[in-house]
Motif scaffolding. Sequence first.
Motif, mmCIF file in Angstrom:
data_model
loop_
_atom_site.group_PDB
_atom_site.id
_atom_site.type_symbol
_atom_site.label_atom_id
_atom_site.label_comp_id
_atom_site.label_asym_id
_atom_site.label_seq_id
_atom_site.Cartn_x
_atom_site.Cartn_y
_atom_site.Cartn_z
ATOM 1 N N PRO A 135 -2.775 -7.410 15.284
ATOM 2 C CA PRO A 135 -3.321 -7.978 14.049
ATOM 3 C C PRO A 135 -2.213 -8.569 13.173
ATOM 4 O O PRO A 135 -1.029 -8.280 13.366
ATOM 5 C CB PRO A 135 -3.972 -6.771 13.372
ATOM 6 C CG PRO A 135 -3.108 -5.621 13.804
ATOM 7 C CD PRO A 135 -2.705 -5.938 15.234
ATOM 8 N N ARG A 136 -2.608 -9.372 12.215
ATOM 9 C CA ARG A 136 -1.666 -9.892 11.227
ATOM 10 C C ARG A 136 -1.345 -8.818 10.194
ATOM 11 O O ARG A 136 -0.190 -8.676 9.770
ATOM 12 C CB ARG A 136 -2.254 -11.128 10.545
ATOM 13 C CG ARG A 136 -1.401 -11.704 9.419
ATOM 14 C CD ARG A 136 -2.079 -12.919 8.796
ATOM 15 N NE ARG A 136 -3.397 -12.570 8.309
ATOM 16 C CZ ARG A 136 -3.637 -12.067 7.089
ATOM 17 N NH1 ARG A 136 -2.633 -11.823 6.259
ATOM 18 N NH2 ARG A 136 -4.873 -11.796 6.705
ATOM 19 N N VAL A 137 -2.386 -8.061 9.808
ATOM 20 C CA VAL A 137 -2.237 -7.008 8.801
ATOM 21 C C VAL A 137 -2.978 -5.770 9.272
ATOM 22 O O VAL A 137 -4.080 -5.864 9.829
ATOM 23 C CB VAL A 137 -2.801 -7.454 7.427
ATOM 24 C CG1 VAL A 137 -2.682 -6.316 6.411
ATOM 25 C CG2 VAL A 137 -2.092 -8.699 6.929
ATOM 26 N N LEU A 138 -2.377 -4.624 9.040
ATOM 27 C CA LEU A 138 -2.984 -3.343 9.369
ATOM 28 C C LEU A 138 -3.180 -2.570 8.071
ATOM 29 O O LEU A 138 -2.230 -2.395 7.296
ATOM 30 C CB LEU A 138 -2.077 -2.568 10.323
ATOM 31 C CG LEU A 138 -2.639 -1.301 10.970
ATOM 32 C CD1 LEU A 138 -3.743 -1.645 11.949
ATOM 33 C CD2 LEU A 138 -1.517 -0.549 11.685
ATOM 34 N N VAL A 139 -4.420 -2.112 7.811
ATOM 35 C CA VAL A 139 -4.725 -1.399 6.573
ATOM 36 C C VAL A 139 -5.187 0.013 6.912
ATOM 37 O O VAL A 139 -6.126 0.189 7.693
ATOM 38 C CB VAL A 139 -5.821 -2.120 5.760
ATOM 39 C CG1 VAL A 139 -6.103 -1.362 4.456
ATOM 40 C CG2 VAL A 139 -5.418 -3.556 5.459
ATOM 41 N N THR A 140 -4.541 1.014 6.333
ATOM 42 C CA THR A 140 -4.908 2.413 6.552
ATOM 43 C C THR A 140 -4.794 3.171 5.230
ATOM 44 O O THR A 140 -4.316 2.639 4.222
ATOM 45 C CB THR A 140 -3.993 3.091 7.588
ATOM 46 O OG1 THR A 140 -2.682 3.249 7.038
ATOM 47 C CG2 THR A 140 -3.905 2.264 8.864
ATOM 48 N N ASP A 141 -5.213 4.431 5.260
ATOM 49 C CA ASP A 141 -4.945 5.290 4.112
ATOM 50 C C ASP A 141 -3.515 5.817 4.239
ATOM 51 O O ASP A 141 -2.738 5.346 5.062
ATOM 52 C CB ASP A 141 -5.977 6.407 4.010
ATOM 53 C CG ASP A 141 -6.030 7.273 5.270
ATOM 54 O OD1 ASP A 141 -5.008 7.337 5.996
ATOM 55 O OD2 ASP A 141 -7.078 7.884 5.538
ATOM 56 N N LYS A 142 -3.178 6.831 3.467
ATOM 57 C CA LYS A 142 -1.792 7.288 3.417
ATOM 58 C C LYS A 142 -1.490 8.421 4.391
ATOM 59 O O LYS A 142 -0.458 9.102 4.250
ATOM 60 C CB LYS A 142 -1.436 7.709 1.989
ATOM 61 C CG LYS A 142 -1.425 6.538 1.023
ATOM 62 C CD LYS A 142 -0.883 6.938 -0.341
ATOM 63 C CE LYS A 142 -0.783 5.741 -1.271
ATOM 64 N NZ LYS A 142 -0.217 6.099 -2.587
ATOM 65 N N LEU A 143 -2.345 8.635 5.375
ATOM 66 C CA LEU A 143 -2.064 9.651 6.384
ATOM 67 C C LEU A 143 -0.766 9.298 7.118
ATOM 68 O O LEU A 143 -0.605 8.179 7.632
ATOM 69 C CB LEU A 143 -3.228 9.722 7.385
ATOM 70 C CG LEU A 143 -3.096 10.764 8.494
ATOM 71 C CD1 LEU A 143 -3.190 12.174 7.929
ATOM 72 C CD2 LEU A 143 -4.203 10.557 9.546
ATOM 73 N N ALA A 144 0.152 10.261 7.183
ATOM 74 C CA ALA A 144 1.475 10.010 7.764
ATOM 75 C C ALA A 144 1.396 9.636 9.244
ATOM 76 O O ALA A 144 2.277 8.952 9.765
ATOM 77 C CB ALA A 144 2.367 11.233 7.577
ATOM 78 N N SER A 145 0.347 10.071 9.933
ATOM 79 C CA SER A 145 0.211 9.773 11.362
ATOM 80 C C SER A 145 0.171 8.280 11.627
ATOM 81 O O SER A 145 0.640 7.803 12.675
ATOM 82 C CB SER A 145 -1.057 10.427 11.902
ATOM 83 O OG SER A 145 -1.038 11.822 11.713
ATOM 84 N N TYR A 146 -0.380 7.520 10.700
ATOM 85 C CA TYR A 146 -0.445 6.074 10.884
ATOM 86 C C TYR A 146 0.943 5.441 10.860
ATOM 87 O O TYR A 146 1.201 4.459 11.568
ATOM 88 C CB TYR A 146 -1.316 5.443 9.798
ATOM 89 C CG TYR A 146 -2.791 5.732 9.950
ATOM 90 C CD1 TYR A 146 -3.488 5.313 11.073
ATOM 91 C CD2 TYR A 146 -3.481 6.430 8.966
ATOM 92 C CE1 TYR A 146 -4.850 5.572 11.215
ATOM 93 C CE2 TYR A 146 -4.838 6.695 9.094
ATOM 94 C CZ TYR A 146 -5.517 6.266 10.211
ATOM 95 O OH TYR A 146 -6.860 6.528 10.353
ATOM 96 N N GLN A 147 1.833 5.998 10.061
ATOM 97 C CA GLN A 147 3.191 5.475 10.025
ATOM 98 C C GLN A 147 3.884 5.668 11.373
ATOM 99 O O GLN A 147 4.587 4.784 11.864
ATOM 100 C CB GLN A 147 3.985 6.170 8.917
ATOM 101 C CG GLN A 147 3.430 5.951 7.522
ATOM 102 C CD GLN A 147 4.227 6.689 6.462
ATOM 103 O OE1 GLN A 147 5.372 7.082 6.693
ATOM 104 N NE2 GLN A 147 3.627 6.891 5.301
ATOM 105 N N VAL A 148 3.659 6.836 11.978
ATOM 106 C CA VAL A 148 4.253 7.124 13.288
ATOM 107 C C VAL A 148 3.741 6.141 14.329
ATOM 108 O O VAL A 148 4.514 5.537 15.084
ATOM 109 C CB VAL A 148 3.925 8.565 13.716
ATOM 110 C CG1 VAL A 148 4.451 8.828 15.127
ATOM 111 C CG2 VAL A 148 4.519 9.566 12.728
ATOM 112 N N ALA A 149 2.430 5.970 14.370
ATOM 113 C CA ALA A 149 1.833 5.065 15.355
ATOM 114 C C ALA A 149 2.245 3.619 15.109
ATOM 115 O O ALA A 149 2.485 2.861 16.058
ATOM 116 C CB ALA A 149 0.307 5.192 15.306
ATOM 117 N N HIS A 150 2.374 3.240 13.861
ATOM 118 C CA HIS A 150 2.783 1.872 13.528
ATOM 119 C C HIS A 150 4.190 1.594 14.033
ATOM 120 O O HIS A 150 4.459 0.541 14.618
ATOM 121 C CB HIS A 150 2.693 1.666 12.013
ATOM 122 C CG HIS A 150 3.200 0.336 11.560
ATOM 123 N ND1 HIS A 150 4.407 0.181 10.923
ATOM 124 C CD2 HIS A 150 2.646 -0.904 11.657
ATOM 125 C CE1 HIS A 150 4.593 -1.105 10.643
ATOM 126 N NE2 HIS A 150 3.541 -1.773 11.073
#
Length: 239
Positions: A135-150
């Motif tokens: 994607p061009r932009v990825l939008v998530t909440d502030k769950l730290a797991s998303y930072q790891v996966a990103h």
Amino acid sequence: MCDDAVVSSIYKGFRFPREVISHCVWLYHRFPLSLREIELLMAERGIEVTYETIRTWCTRFGPEYARSLRRRTPHPGDKWHLDEVFVNIGGVRKYLWRAVDQHGNVLDILIQSRRDGKAATRFFRTLLKKQGRRPRVLVTDKLASYQVAHRQTMSTTEHRQNKYLNNRCENSHQPSRQRERAMKGFRTVGSAQRFLSSFSRISPHFRPPRHRMTATAHRTELATRFQVWDQVTEQTLAA
């Protein structure tokens, strides 16, 4: 092979015509109805069919219809919203991961036991594999797991983390919640994954954004979507 041969092979072995089968599948995936309630609705029309038969139809044809709808869905947008919610399956808490684009189209769902970095990374990789692009932009909440996966899967993609920006994906969970309550929960992870994968494709097809449309435009859009449904269930080929 001609079209008639293809149609007969899909419904071969089923006593009821595909108009009845597809209608029951539509009722089950569009409205928060139980199988027994659909059995009653069909009985009112003079069609004697058991709820177990309807269950068989939904299990057999729901994924088939969903795949056909997916092939007809326009190319997804380049802004993806991701979110996760807990679901109780067999009395055990699991997590339902969901991704939608900026237009509200469901990209994928995945049920997992955790919501840590490993689970988020698995969902990201599954999503990328099915979509075939980033994607061009990825939008998530502030769950730290998303930072790891990103970091591990799409570090070059812009990542916006804000709980107020992710309402689009959170709202997409609501129909699934309604079905979960109507079904009084799910029994196994496999059955929940199979049903929700079909449900997340069929149900939104009949939920155009009415608040953004005039009454005339909404009726026109629904008529178009029912025409697509007729093609998906191959009723038009029976004429």
